[in-house]
Design a protein around this motif. Structure first.
Motif, PDB file in Angstrom:
ATOM      1  N   GLU A 101     133.756  29.690  53.150  1.00  0.00           N
ATOM      2  CA  GLU A 101     133.978  28.945  54.380  1.00  0.00           C
ATOM      3  C   GLU A 101     135.464  28.615  54.478  1.00  0.00           C
ATOM      4  OE1 GLU A 101     131.081  25.972  56.069  1.00  0.00           O
ATOM      5  OE2 GLU A 101     130.520  25.885  53.951  1.00  0.00           O
ATOM      6  N   PRO A 102     136.024  28.587  55.679  1.00  0.00           N
ATOM      7  CA  PRO A 102     137.442  28.227  55.801  1.00  0.00           C
ATOM      8  C   PRO A 102     137.661  26.742  55.569  1.00  0.00           C
ATOM      9  CG  PRO A 102     136.463  28.526  57.971  1.00  0.00           C
ATOM     10  CD  PRO A 102     135.424  28.941  56.975  1.00  0.00           C
ATOM     11  N   SER A 103     138.811  26.415  55.015  1.00  0.00           N
ATOM     12  CA  SER A 103     139.211  25.018  54.865  1.00  0.00           C
ATOM     13  C   SER A 103     139.977  24.583  56.106  1.00  0.00           C
ATOM     14  CB  SER A 103     140.082  24.845  53.614  1.00  0.00           C
ATOM     15  OG  SER A 103     139.352  25.173  52.448  1.00  0.00           O
ATOM     16  N   GLN A 104     140.239  23.295  56.226  1.00  0.00           N
ATOM     17  CA  GLN A 104     140.927  22.780  57.408  1.00  0.00           C
ATOM     18  C   GLN A 104     142.369  22.370  57.134  1.00  0.00           C
ATOM     19  OE1 GLN A 104     138.691  19.792  59.555  1.00  0.00           O
ATOM     20  NE2 GLN A 104     136.761  20.863  59.220  1.00  0.00           N
ATOM     21  N   ARG A 105     142.648  21.830  55.936  1.00  0.00           N
ATOM     22  CA  ARG A 105     143.986  21.339  55.633  1.00  0.00           C
ATOM     23  C   ARG A 105     144.766  22.257  54.694  1.00  0.00           C
ATOM     24  NH1 ARG A 105     144.045  15.629  56.316  1.00  0.00           N
ATOM     25  NH2 ARG A 105     142.775  15.177  58.161  1.00  0.00           N
ATOM     26  N   VAL A 106     144.059  23.153  54.017  1.00  0.00           N
ATOM     27  CA  VAL A 106     144.726  24.067  53.083  1.00  0.00           C
ATOM     28  C   VAL A 106     144.274  25.489  53.381  1.00  0.00           C
ATOM     29  CG1 VAL A 106     144.888  22.303  51.280  1.00  0.00           C
ATOM     30  CG2 VAL A 106     142.929  23.859  51.304  1.00  0.00           C
ATOM     31  N   ARG A 107     145.021  26.455  52.874  1.00  0.00           N
ATOM     32  CA  ARG A 107     144.680  27.858  53.120  1.00  0.00           C
ATOM     33  C   ARG A 107     143.604  28.381  52.179  1.00  0.00           C
ATOM     34  NH1 ARG A 107     150.615  29.833  52.470  1.00  0.00           N
ATOM     35  NH2 ARG A 107     150.541  27.946  51.190  1.00  0.00           N
ATOM     36  N   ALA A 108     143.479  27.768  51.000  1.00  0.00           N
ATOM     37  CA  ALA A 108     142.461  28.219  50.049  1.00  0.00           C
ATOM     38  C   ALA A 108     141.072  28.053  50.658  1.00  0.00           C
ATOM     39  CB  ALA A 108     142.567  27.418  48.752  1.00  0.00           C
ATOM     40  N   PRO A 109     140.178  29.027  50.460  1.00  0.00           N
ATOM     41  CA  PRO A 109     138.837  28.943  51.046  1.00  0.00           C
ATOM     42  C   PRO A 109     137.936  27.984  50.280  1.00  0.00           C
ATOM     43  CG  PRO A 109     139.005  30.900  49.698  1.00  0.00           C
ATOM     44  CD  PRO A 109     140.368  30.268  49.689  1.00  0.00           C
ATOM     45  N   ARG A 110     136.814  27.640  50.911  1.00  0.00           N
ATOM     46  CA  ARG A 110     135.799  26.795  50.279  1.00  0.00           C
ATOM     47  C   ARG A 110     134.579  27.629  49.929  1.00  0.00           C
ATOM     48  NH1 ARG A 110     133.341  23.005  53.614  1.00  0.00           N
ATOM     49  NH2 ARG A 110     134.110  23.889  55.557  1.00  0.00           N
ATOM     50  N   VAL A 111     133.791  27.115  48.980  1.00  0.00           N
ATOM     51  CA  VAL A 111     132.501  27.716  48.648  1.00  0.00           C
ATOM     52  C   VAL A 111     131.480  27.264  49.684  1.00  0.00           C
ATOM     53  CG1 VAL A 111     130.616  27.806  46.972  1.00  0.00           C
ATOM     54  CG2 VAL A 111     132.997  27.821  46.180  1.00  0.00           C
ATOM     55  N   GLN A 112     130.878  28.216  50.345  1.00  0.00           N
ATOM     56  CA  GLN A 112     129.870  27.877  51.347  1.00  0.00           C
ATOM     57  C   GLN A 112     128.671  27.213  50.673  1.00  0.00           C
ATOM     58  OE1 GLN A 112     127.176  30.817  53.687  1.00  0.00           O
ATOM     59  NE2 GLN A 112     128.998  30.539  54.955  1.00  0.00           N
ATOM     60  N   GLY A 113     128.249  26.088  51.234  1.00  0.00           N
ATOM     61  CA  GLY A 113     127.070  25.407  50.717  1.00  0.00           C
ATOM     62  C   GLY A 113     127.324  24.453  49.574  1.00  0.00           C
ATOM     63  N   ALA A 114     128.573  24.294  49.143  1.00  0.00           N
ATOM     64  CA  ALA A 114     128.863  23.322  48.087  1.00  0.00           C
ATOM     65  C   ALA A 114     128.521  21.921  48.585  1.00  0.00           C
ATOM     66  CB  ALA A 114     130.322  23.394  47.674  1.00  0.00           C
ATOM     67  N   PRO A 115     127.875  21.095  47.766  1.00  0.00           N
ATOM     68  CA  PRO A 115     127.492  19.756  48.238  1.00  0.00           C
ATOM     69  C   PRO A 115     128.696  18.874  48.563  1.00  0.00           C
ATOM     70  CG  PRO A 115     127.129  19.964  45.874  1.00  0.00           C
ATOM     71  CD  PRO A 115     127.460  21.331  46.382  1.00  0.00           C
ATOM     72  N   VAL A 116     129.782  19.041  47.797  1.00  0.00           N
ATOM     73  CA  VAL A 116     131.018  18.311  48.046  1.00  0.00           C
ATOM     74  C   VAL A 116     132.187  19.247  47.754  1.00  0.00           C
ATOM     75  CG1 VAL A 116     132.442  16.309  47.452  1.00  0.00           C
ATOM     76  CG2 VAL A 116     129.945  16.131  47.326  1.00  0.00           C
ATOM     77  N   ALA A 117     133.158  19.264  48.650  1.00  0.00           N
ATOM     78  CA  ALA A 117     134.371  20.062  48.448  1.00  0.00           C
ATOM     79  C   ALA A 117     135.575  19.220  48.837  1.00  0.00           C
ATOM     80  CB  ALA A 117     134.325  21.344  49.279  1.00  0.00           C
ATOM     81  N   PHE A 118     136.548  19.145  47.921  1.00  0.00           N
ATOM     82  CA  PHE A 118     137.766  18.372  48.155  1.00  0.00           C
ATOM     83  C   PHE A 118     138.933  19.320  48.420  1.00  0.00           C
ATOM     84  CE2 PHE A 118     135.237  15.802  45.153  1.00  0.00           C
ATOM     85  CZ  PHE A 118     135.129  14.613  45.843  1.00  0.00           C
ATOM     86  N   GLU A 119     139.464  19.261  49.628  1.00  0.00           N
ATOM     87  CA  GLU A 119     140.678  20.019  49.915  1.00  0.00           C
ATOM     88  C   GLU A 119     141.866  19.224  49.370  1.00  0.00           C
ATOM     89  OE1 GLU A 119     141.195  21.411  53.898  1.00  0.00           O
ATOM     90  OE2 GLU A 119     139.032  21.744  54.204  1.00  0.00           O
TER      91      GLU A 119
END
Length: 202
Positions: free
Chosen positions: A116-134
């Motif tokens: 999944e795309p992140s909003q504040r950083v360019r690094a992507p996120r894991v889709q479906g992770a319960p919590v993700a910290f940008e």
């Protein structure tokens, strides 16, 4: 029984520390290389260290050959990372992403982990992770300084994504729904669903 860590081989020290200081939360760290290749790796020497500013710390050891891991290289090059917490549902994918891959090969692609795309950083996120910290990189500290065997990465939290499915009706985290995995010694893990409550004295 006494353990003299001053006389102990590093591997033995790791085994004793990793099997006694438990359970440890797992930072599932996603980064982007300077060339735009995504990377994903788990680290269990991980903790929140400050709430003002909100800061997480991840210990990234050097490889056996002394080379820096891709996660650290990417963080130093871009100053950005995303730290995901690992649910029981995603434990197998997290474990798969721990495999050593050649530089420039994406664990997301190799392990079939959705992005999944992140909003504040360019690094992507894991889709479906319960919590993700940008996060943005605050500081990297080699340790020990004279002859580093690891690097302490201090990551300032910019934005958190919390899956609404892990929240109570009051909008708070429900440990039963969050259902994270924690690292024990060796190949053992635990889940956060076994909980009890104590009220702190005033």
């Amino acid at each position: 029984m006494q353990l003299d860590f001053t006389q102990m081989a590093p591997l033995d020290a790791y085994r004793w520390l990793a099997s006694t200081v438990t359970p440890r939360p797992i930072a599932w760290v996603s980064t982007l290389s300077r060339d735009g290749v995504s990377n994903l790796a788990p680290f269990s020497f991980f903790q929140v260290i400050s709430d003002d500013p909100a800061t997480l710390m991840v210990n990234i050891s050097t490889r056996d050959d002394g080379q820096l891991k891709d996660t650290l290289r990417n963080v130093q090059d871009t100053g950005e990372l995303v730290i995901q917490l690992v649910s029981f549902e995603q434990a197998e994918s997290m474990n798969a992403s721990a495999a050593w891959l050649p530089h420039g090969v994406s664990e997301f692609e190799q392990c079939g982990i959705a992005i999944e795309p992140s909003q504040r950083v360019r690094a992507p996120r894991v889709q479906g992770a319960p919590v993700a910290f940008e996060c943005r990189l605050a500081e990297v500290q080699p340790y020990p300084r004279a002859k580093p065997t690891c690097h302490l990465v201090f990551a300032e939290v910019l934005l958190a994504h919390v899956d609404e499915r892990v929240l109570t009706e009051a909008g708070r985290i429900d440990p039963q729904r969050l259902d994270l995995v924690g690292r024990l010694g060796g190949s053992a893990y635990t889940r956060t669903r076994d909980t009890f409550t104590m009220v702190r004295p005033s």
